[in-house]
Design a protein around this motif. Structure first.
Motif, short mmCIF file in Angstrom:
data_model
loop_
_atom_site.label_atom_id
_atom_site.label_comp_id
_atom_site.label_asym_id
_atom_site.label_seq_id
_atom_site.Cartn_x
_atom_site.Cartn_y
_atom_site.Cartn_z
N UNK A 144 0.93 -1.19 -0.04
CA UNK A 144 -0.08 -0.12 0.06
C UNK A 144 0.92 1.35 0.11
N UNK A 145 0.75 2.17 -1.00
CA UNK A 145 1.28 3.30 -1.03
C UNK A 145 0.51 4.44 -0.62
N UNK A 146 0.85 5.34 0.38
CA UNK A 146 0.42 6.51 0.64
C UNK A 146 0.82 7.70 -0.26
N UNK A 147 -0.25 8.42 -0.87
CA UNK A 147 0.13 9.26 -1.98
C UNK A 147 0.07 10.81 -1.26
N UNK A 148 0.82 11.47 -1.98
CA UNK A 148 0.73 13.06 -1.69
C UNK A 148 0.25 13.68 -2.74
N UNK A 149 -0.78 14.93 -2.58
CA UNK A 149 -1.28 15.67 -3.55
C UNK A 149 -2.18 14.97 -4.32
N UNK A 150 -2.98 14.14 -4.07
CA UNK A 150 -3.95 13.32 -4.99
C UNK A 150 -4.92 14.30 -4.91
N UNK A 151 -5.48 15.13 -6.14
CA UNK A 151 -6.33 16.15 -6.05
C UNK A 151 -7.64 15.88 -6.76
N UNK A 152 -7.58 14.85 -7.47
CA UNK A 152 -8.80 14.52 -8.33
C UNK A 152 -8.87 12.90 -8.58
N UNK A 153 -10.61 12.71 -8.67
CA UNK A 153 -10.71 11.08 -9.27
C UNK A 153 -10.03 10.78 -10.51
N UNK A 163 -7.15 11.59 -11.80
CA UNK A 163 -5.91 11.56 -11.35
C UNK A 163 -5.73 10.19 -10.76
N UNK A 164 -6.49 9.97 -9.85
CA UNK A 164 -6.34 8.72 -9.35
C UNK A 164 -6.68 7.42 -10.31
N UNK A 165 -7.56 7.69 -11.40
CA UNK A 165 -7.91 6.73 -12.52
C UNK A 165 -6.41 6.70 -13.25
N UNK A 166 -5.97 7.83 -13.62
CA UNK A 166 -4.84 7.58 -14.43
C UNK A 166 -3.64 6.92 -13.67
N UNK A 167 -3.43 7.14 -12.41
CA UNK A 167 -2.36 6.35 -11.80
C UNK A 167 -2.75 4.97 -11.59
N UNK A 209 8.26 5.30 -9.00
CA UNK A 209 8.57 6.00 -10.21
C UNK A 209 7.60 6.35 -11.02
N UNK A 210 6.78 5.42 -11.36
CA UNK A 210 5.36 5.65 -12.30
C UNK A 210 4.57 6.80 -11.71
N UNK A 211 4.27 6.73 -10.51
CA UNK A 211 3.51 7.72 -9.75
C UNK A 211 4.18 9.04 -9.83
N UNK A 212 5.47 9.13 -9.59
CA UNK A 212 6.04 10.60 -9.64
C UNK A 212 6.34 10.99 -10.89
N UNK A 249 4.90 9.78 -3.23
CA UNK A 249 4.42 8.65 -2.20
C UNK A 249 5.16 8.90 -0.91
N UNK A 250 4.12 9.43 0.13
CA UNK A 250 4.89 9.77 1.37
C UNK A 250 5.07 8.58 2.39
N UNK A 251 4.61 7.30 2.06
CA UNK A 251 4.59 6.28 2.95
C UNK A 251 4.44 5.05 2.38
N UNK A 252 5.13 3.82 2.42
CA UNK A 252 4.97 2.60 1.87
C UNK A 252 4.91 1.42 2.93
N UNK A 253 3.66 0.66 2.84
CA UNK A 253 3.36 -0.40 3.83
C UNK A 253 3.46 -1.68 3.07
#
Length: 79
Positions: A10-19, A21-25, A63-66, A72-76
């Protein structure tokens, strides 16, 4: 036929601003080699990825997300 190994992260994202954008990721991760599934939860800014550790690694997901413009602020690791 050998069963494929699966790990979950599970990756915790920073600055996710819209749905959108979430679909693109999610789409970018799902099309990445070695990824079985990727689910982005916009409301909690989390990405859950199920992958084959023999074919890819968590650093590739970061890297893909960046590259899309998010951090990405946290990785679990779940398994």
């Amino acid at each position: 036929m050998e069963a494929k190994e699966q790990k979950k992260v599970v990756l915790m994202l920073e600055n996710l601003s819209c749905p959108d954008c979430a679909m693109k990721i999610g789409a970018a991760l799902k099309h990445s080699k070695g990824v079985f599934d990727a689910e982005v939860l916009y409301t909690t800014s989390k990405v859950r990825v199920v992958y084959d550790p023999k074919l890819t690694k968590v650093e590739n997901f970061v890297k893909i997300i960046e590259d899309i413009g998010y951090g990405v602020k946290e990785i679990k690791h779940l398994s």
